[in-house]
Write a protein that holds these residues in place. Structure first.
Motif, PDB file in Angstrom:
ATOM      1  N   LYS A 107       0.832  -1.203   0.000  1.00 25.20           N
ATOM      2  CA  LYS A 107       0.000   0.000   0.000  1.00 25.20           C
ATOM      3  C   LYS A 107       0.866   1.254   0.000  1.00 25.20           C
ATOM      4  CE  LYS A 107      -3.969  -2.067   2.316  1.00 25.20           C
ATOM      5  NZ  LYS A 107      -3.447  -3.441   2.308  1.00 25.20           N
ATOM      6  N   GLU A 108       0.390   2.255  -0.740  1.00 23.78           N
ATOM      7  CA  GLU A 108       1.043   3.558  -0.781  1.00 23.78           C
ATOM      8  C   GLU A 108      -0.027   4.605  -1.061  1.00 23.78           C
ATOM      9  OE1 GLU A 108       2.931   4.403  -4.846  1.00 23.78           O
ATOM     10  OE2 GLU A 108       3.269   2.231  -4.549  1.00 23.78           O
ATOM     11  N   LYS A 109       0.328   5.868  -0.771  1.00 24.39           N
ATOM     12  CA  LYS A 109      -0.616   6.948  -1.010  1.00 24.39           C
ATOM     13  C   LYS A 109      -0.802   7.134  -2.509  1.00 24.39           C
ATOM     14  CE  LYS A 109      -1.649  11.775  -0.067  1.00 24.39           C
ATOM     15  NZ  LYS A 109      -1.214  13.043   0.546  1.00 24.39           N
ATOM     16  N   ILE A 110      -2.037   7.272  -2.928  1.00 28.25           N
ATOM     17  CA  ILE A 110      -2.357   7.358  -4.348  1.00 28.25           C
ATOM     18  C   ILE A 110      -2.598   8.811  -4.737  1.00 28.25           C
ATOM     19  CG2 ILE A 110      -3.924   6.598  -6.176  1.00 28.25           C
ATOM     20  CD1 ILE A 110      -2.262   4.363  -4.909  1.00 28.25           C
ATOM     21  N   ASP A 111      -1.884   9.237  -5.792  1.00 28.48           N
ATOM     22  CA  ASP A 111      -2.122  10.552  -6.395  1.00 28.48           C
ATOM     23  C   ASP A 111      -3.057  10.336  -7.586  1.00 28.48           C
ATOM     24  OD1 ASP A 111      -2.148  12.983  -7.606  1.00 28.48           O
ATOM     25  OD2 ASP A 111       0.030  13.309  -7.513  1.00 28.48           O
ATOM     26  N   PHE A 112      -4.332  10.533  -7.349  1.00 31.75           N
ATOM     27  CA  PHE A 112      -5.315  10.196  -8.371  1.00 31.75           C
ATOM     28  C   PHE A 112      -5.194  11.076  -9.611  1.00 31.75           C
ATOM     29  CE2 PHE A 112      -7.372   8.136  -4.763  1.00 31.75           C
ATOM     30  CZ  PHE A 112      -7.794   6.959  -5.341  1.00 31.75           C
ATOM     31  N   ALA A 113      -4.913  12.363  -9.430  1.00 28.71           N
ATOM     32  CA  ALA A 113      -4.788  13.245 -10.593  1.00 28.71           C
ATOM     33  C   ALA A 113      -3.676  12.760 -11.514  1.00 28.71           C
ATOM     34  CB  ALA A 113      -4.521  14.671 -10.129  1.00 28.71           C
ATOM     35  N   LEU A 146      -2.645  -2.463  -8.678  1.00 31.85           N
ATOM     36  CA  LEU A 146      -4.026  -2.931  -8.850  1.00 31.85           C
ATOM     37  C   LEU A 146      -4.953  -1.776  -9.214  1.00 31.85           C
ATOM     38  CD1 LEU A 146      -4.366  -5.442  -5.873  1.00 31.85           C
ATOM     39  CD2 LEU A 146      -3.829  -5.928  -8.256  1.00 31.85           C
ATOM     40  N   LEU A 147      -4.795  -0.637  -8.523  1.00 32.05           N
ATOM     41  CA  LEU A 147      -5.643   0.513  -8.805  1.00 32.05           C
ATOM     42  C   LEU A 147      -5.388   1.046 -10.206  1.00 32.05           C
ATOM     43  CD1 LEU A 147      -7.844   2.096  -7.490  1.00 32.05           C
ATOM     44  CD2 LEU A 147      -6.143   3.614  -6.480  1.00 32.05           C
ATOM     45  N   ASN A 148      -4.122   1.049 -10.632  1.00 35.39           N
ATOM     46  CA  ASN A 148      -3.771   1.493 -11.986  1.00 35.39           C
ATOM     47  C   ASN A 148      -4.387   0.560 -13.027  1.00 35.39           C
ATOM     48  OD1 ASN A 148      -2.007   3.363 -13.678  1.00 35.39           O
ATOM     49  ND2 ASN A 148      -1.311   1.344 -14.361  1.00 35.39           N
ATOM     50  N   THR A 149      -4.365  -0.748 -12.735  1.00 29.90           N
ATOM     51  CA  THR A 149      -4.972  -1.735 -13.648  1.00 29.90           C
ATOM     52  C   THR A 149      -6.470  -1.458 -13.829  1.00 29.90           C
ATOM     53  OG1 THR A 149      -3.362  -3.414 -12.998  1.00 29.90           O
ATOM     54  CG2 THR A 149      -5.418  -4.192 -14.004  1.00 29.90           C
ATOM     55  N   GLU A 173     -12.941  15.172 -13.062  1.00 34.29           N
ATOM     56  CA  GLU A 173     -13.430  15.835 -11.849  1.00 34.29           C
ATOM     57  C   GLU A 173     -12.881  15.055 -10.664  1.00 34.29           C
ATOM     58  OE1 GLU A 173     -17.651  16.458 -11.804  1.00 34.29           O
ATOM     59  OE2 GLU A 173     -17.751  16.534 -14.011  1.00 34.29           O
ATOM     60  N   ILE A 174     -11.695  15.484 -10.195  1.00 35.17           N
ATOM     61  CA  ILE A 174     -10.992  14.756  -9.134  1.00 35.17           C
ATOM     62  C   ILE A 174     -10.941  15.622  -7.889  1.00 35.17           C
ATOM     63  CG2 ILE A 174      -8.845  13.637  -8.470  1.00 35.17           C
ATOM     64  CD1 ILE A 174      -8.337  13.213 -11.486  1.00 35.17           C
ATOM     65  N   GLU A 175     -11.510  15.095  -6.808  1.00 34.60           N
ATOM     66  CA  GLU A 175     -11.502  15.831  -5.545  1.00 34.60           C
ATOM     67  C   GLU A 175     -10.059  16.054  -5.099  1.00 34.60           C
ATOM     68  OE1 GLU A 175     -12.758  14.825  -1.012  1.00 34.60           O
ATOM     69  OE2 GLU A 175     -14.261  14.344  -2.553  1.00 34.60           O
ATOM     70  N   PRO A 176      -9.698  17.275  -4.749  1.00 33.06           N
ATOM     71  CA  PRO A 176      -8.297  17.538  -4.355  1.00 33.06           C
ATOM     72  C   PRO A 176      -7.972  16.985  -2.968  1.00 33.06           C
ATOM     73  CG  PRO A 176      -9.630  19.511  -4.114  1.00 33.06           C
ATOM     74  CD  PRO A 176     -10.511  18.486  -4.771  1.00 33.06           C
ATOM     75  N   VAL A 185     -13.546  11.284  -9.411  1.00 35.72           N
ATOM     76  CA  VAL A 185     -13.035  10.628  -8.204  1.00 35.72           C
ATOM     77  C   VAL A 185     -13.419  11.499  -7.014  1.00 35.72           C
ATOM     78  CG1 VAL A 185     -11.037   9.669  -7.014  1.00 35.72           C
ATOM     79  CG2 VAL A 185     -11.096   9.679  -9.528  1.00 35.72           C
ATOM     80  N   TYR A 186     -14.105  10.896  -6.016  1.00 34.30           N
ATOM     81  CA  TYR A 186     -14.478  11.655  -4.830  1.00 34.30           C
ATOM     82  C   TYR A 186     -14.557  10.715  -3.633  1.00 34.30           C
ATOM     83  CZ  TYR A 186     -19.091   9.826  -6.121  1.00 34.30           C
ATOM     84  OH  TYR A 186     -20.135   9.017  -6.478  1.00 34.30           O
TER      85      TYR A 186
END
Length: 669
Positions: A521-527, A564-567, A551-554, A591-592
């Motif tokens: 696990k690591e912190k995800i930078d969604f933007a 896995l999340l990238n997949t 529309e990505i919540e900051p 993403v929110y």
């Protein structure tokens, strides 16, 4: 009120007085001698029917008009005659100083006007009537009463004008004042008992209704209220005590209520006798009475047919009694009470209706038997309701007793079965323990075999990757050297198939990697992740035409396994690009955060997915059509990744409109 003809007509009055005294054209005055007797004057009354409703007392009292009067023949039965009736009565007293009353004991007569010759040589007018205020009556009474005035020679002449649309069948009595008061007391006592019974039945049934909350009692209460209003109005007591200065209330309470009573009685009969269970025909006949009641009420209200309400209640009574007979014949025991009640009421109702129609004369039985019948009907139906409840209670107790007996037997059987089942379960548990040990062993073997298979599969995929890459390179070089159009077409087809095979191999490698990778696990930078995923597909043919919206919540604080999340994101965005529409395509990524985790929505306006395919798109190698360009592994890998992250996915899609995938991921624990 006095009607004087003026000084110019003094001679005419004198002549009239002369004729009245010497019976030149009138019937012989009826002698009132015995104060203990109630004299019935029907046979000594002269009658004139005014079809024009325009004749006045001035015309009636002229000598020339007297020949138009004729003897009643002892019959004052005019039924529902609409014309105005004039009556003429001459009486004589044997003993001066005795006070006599002229009485018409028919409260329902709408307009009654008395014109009496006084010793001052004038006609005095006294008014009464069903639709007139009670305060204008000379004598406060439910019927129409006139104190007789006698001239010096002990004679009395009275003209009575009776108008309206009510039934005009009535008697005419002469009764001494004290005798009259005595008779009134007895009549008041009789009606007091009648109304008292109705009031007692009202509160009795109201108490039972409040105790049991059964609709039949409420319906019956409504019928008692209607009966009370009808009879208090018809008997004149409502006009005397309840609304003496509002005579039109007699119309609403007396005649208009007949239709309402029919409606309540019809519904009550249907429910009380459970008519639909015993006779469908009678059920629909009773239902038909409801619209008939509405029509009858309208006819009465518009004065089109004044007898409509009475006729309807007579017909309804026959139908109610017939319904009771049918239900009793078919096994409804409670119907016996119903038949008895309505038989008595029917007799009284028929007597009253035939009297009003002029078939029977006005007497005690034709007038009051309907009230006797209503009293007995109210009491008997109340007992019938009680009997029905008693039967219901007995059946309920029997059912409870039977249920208890069945429960005891069932308990004994259950205990025996529980004992047998306990022994079976003990044996089954022993077998289950043995089976579990066997399953554990088999599971370990399967896991070892799967590990070996995954390892073999991974090695094979990597071994195939090299030759496939070489084939792709060779086809690329061949396309550069070959100029023949047909040959190039074959080379392009070969290249497409090799590319598809290469994608399958990549998917399989990703799948095996997914199965064996430990979660880091690591912190995800969604933007950043969304941008990288979008740009990774810039080589796809449709990429340049698509409008990407984000529309990505900051500042989202979310830790997860990056690969896995990238997949998940890559597969969703790739699908949206591959199946984009040609005109104005777009892909929207949202993403929110929520209370339980984060939500990722990927929406497009592409081809959409048919409903029959939406439940299978996450199966391995599934493609909605043979023309689909994918390998059938992308969404399968996505679902596997979601399962590892304990997430969920929801799809909303309409063919030709677009698709929306909604992914929900919980916060890491």
């Amino acid at each position: 009120m006095r009607l004087s003809f003026g000084l110019q007509s003094t001679l005419a009055i004198a002549l009239l007085f002369f004729f009245l005294n010497f019976d030149s054209f009138a019937q012989k005055p009826y002698l009132l001698a015995d104060t203990s007797i109630i004299y019935r004057l029907d046979a000594n009354t002269e009658v004139f029917i005014d079809d024009t409703d325009s004749v006045s007392i001035e015309q009636v009292t002229t000598p020339a008009f007297q020949q138009r009067f004729h003897s009643s023949g002892g019959n004052l039965k005019f039924g529902y005659l609409k014309s105005t009736i004039w009556l003429k009565i001459n009486t004589r007293i044997a003993k001066p100083g005795v006070h006599w009353y002229l009485e018409i004991p028919a409260p329902f007569l709408e307009y009654v006007d008395f014109y009496q010759w006084h010793s001052d040589s004038t006609w005095h007018h006294d008014a009464s009537g069903y639709y007139r205020a009670h305060s204008i009556r000379k004598v406060s009474h439910t019927g129409h009463v006139l104190p007789l005035q006698f001239t010096a020679d002990s004679l009395s002449t009275v003209y009575i004008r009776i108008a309206g649309r009510s039934p005009k069948t009535f008697p005419l009595y002469a009764i001494e004042k004290e005798k009259f008061n005595e008779e009134v007391r007895w009549v008041d006592i009789g009606y007091g008992i009648f109304f008292g019974i109705l009031i007692v039945m009202f509160f009795y049934n109201l108490f039972i209704y409040l105790s049991l909350n059964q609709g039949n009692y409420l319906l019956y209460i409504c019928t008692i209220v209607c009966t009370f209003l009808i009879f208090t109005s018809a008997s004149g007591y409502a006009g005397k005590f309840l609304w003496p200065e509002s005579p039109m209330m007699n119309f609403y309470a007396g005649r208009m209520t007949l239709g309402i009573l029919t409606i309540f009685l019809s519904i009550f009969t249907i429910r009380f006798l459970e008519v639909r269970q015993y006779s469908t025909i009678m059920y629909y006949i009773l239902l038909s009475l409801i619209p008939m009641a509405v029509i009858a009420t309208i006819l009465v209200a518009t004065k089109t047919l004044s007898s409509a309400g009475n006729n309807l209640i007579s017909l309804s009574t026959i139908i109610y009694m017939s319904t009771g007979i049918v239900c009793r014949v078919k096994g409804n025991k409670t119907a016996s009470f119903f038949i008895a009640a309505w038989t008595i009421y029917l007799i009284g109702g028929l007597l009253l209706t035939l009297r009003n129609s002029g078939v029977f004369e006005f007497n005690f039985w034709t007038t009051h038997f309907v009230e006797i019948g209503a009293t007995l009907e109210t009491i008997i139906i109340a007992f019938a309701l009680g009997d029905r409840y008693r039967r219901y209670k007995m059946e309920k107790e029997e059912a409870q007793q039977l249920a208890l007996q069945v429960q005891l037997e069932a308990t004994e059987k259950l205990e025996l079965k529980v004992k047998e089942r306990t022994e079976q379960l003990s044996k089954a548990n022993e077998e289950l323990q043995t089976t579990l040990e066997t399953n554990k062993l088999q599971t370990r073997i399967i896991e070892n075999k799967n590990a070996e298979l995954d390892s073999f599969f991974y090695r094979i995929s990597h071994d195939l990757k090299g030759p496939i890459a070489s084939m792709l390179g060779l086809t690329f070089l061949a396309k550069m050297e070959i100029t023949d159009a047909h040959a190039l077409e074959y080379v392009d087809r070969q290249h497409a198939q090799v590319e598809r095979m290469n994608n399958i191999i990549k998917g399989l490698i990703n799948l095996t990697t997914l199965s064996h990778t430990d979660l880091q696990k690591e912190k995800i930078d969604f933007a950043k992740m969304v941008d990288e995923c979008i740009m990774s597909f810039h080589g796809l043919p449709a990429f340049s035409n698509i409008e990407f919206k984000k529309e990505i919540e900051p500042a989202i604080e979310f830790h997860s396994e990056w690969m896995l999340l990238n997949t998940i994101l890559q597969n969703l965005i790739e699908n949206a690009i591959k199946y984009a529409r040609r005109q104005s395509p777009f892909v929207n990524v949202i993403v929110y955060t929520e209370t339980a985790g984060i939500t990722i929505e990927v929406t497009d306006n592409g081809q959409g997915i048919a409903p029959e395919h939406q439940t299978r798109i996450f199966d391995m190698f599934f493609r909605a059509t043979q023309n689909a360009s994918g390998t059938g592994l992308g969404l399968y890998i996505l679902k596997r990744s979601l399962d590892r992250l304990k997430g969920t996915i929801e799809i909303k899609s309409t063919v030709g409109i677009g698709t929306s995938f909604i992914v929900k991921l919980p916060y890491a624990t």
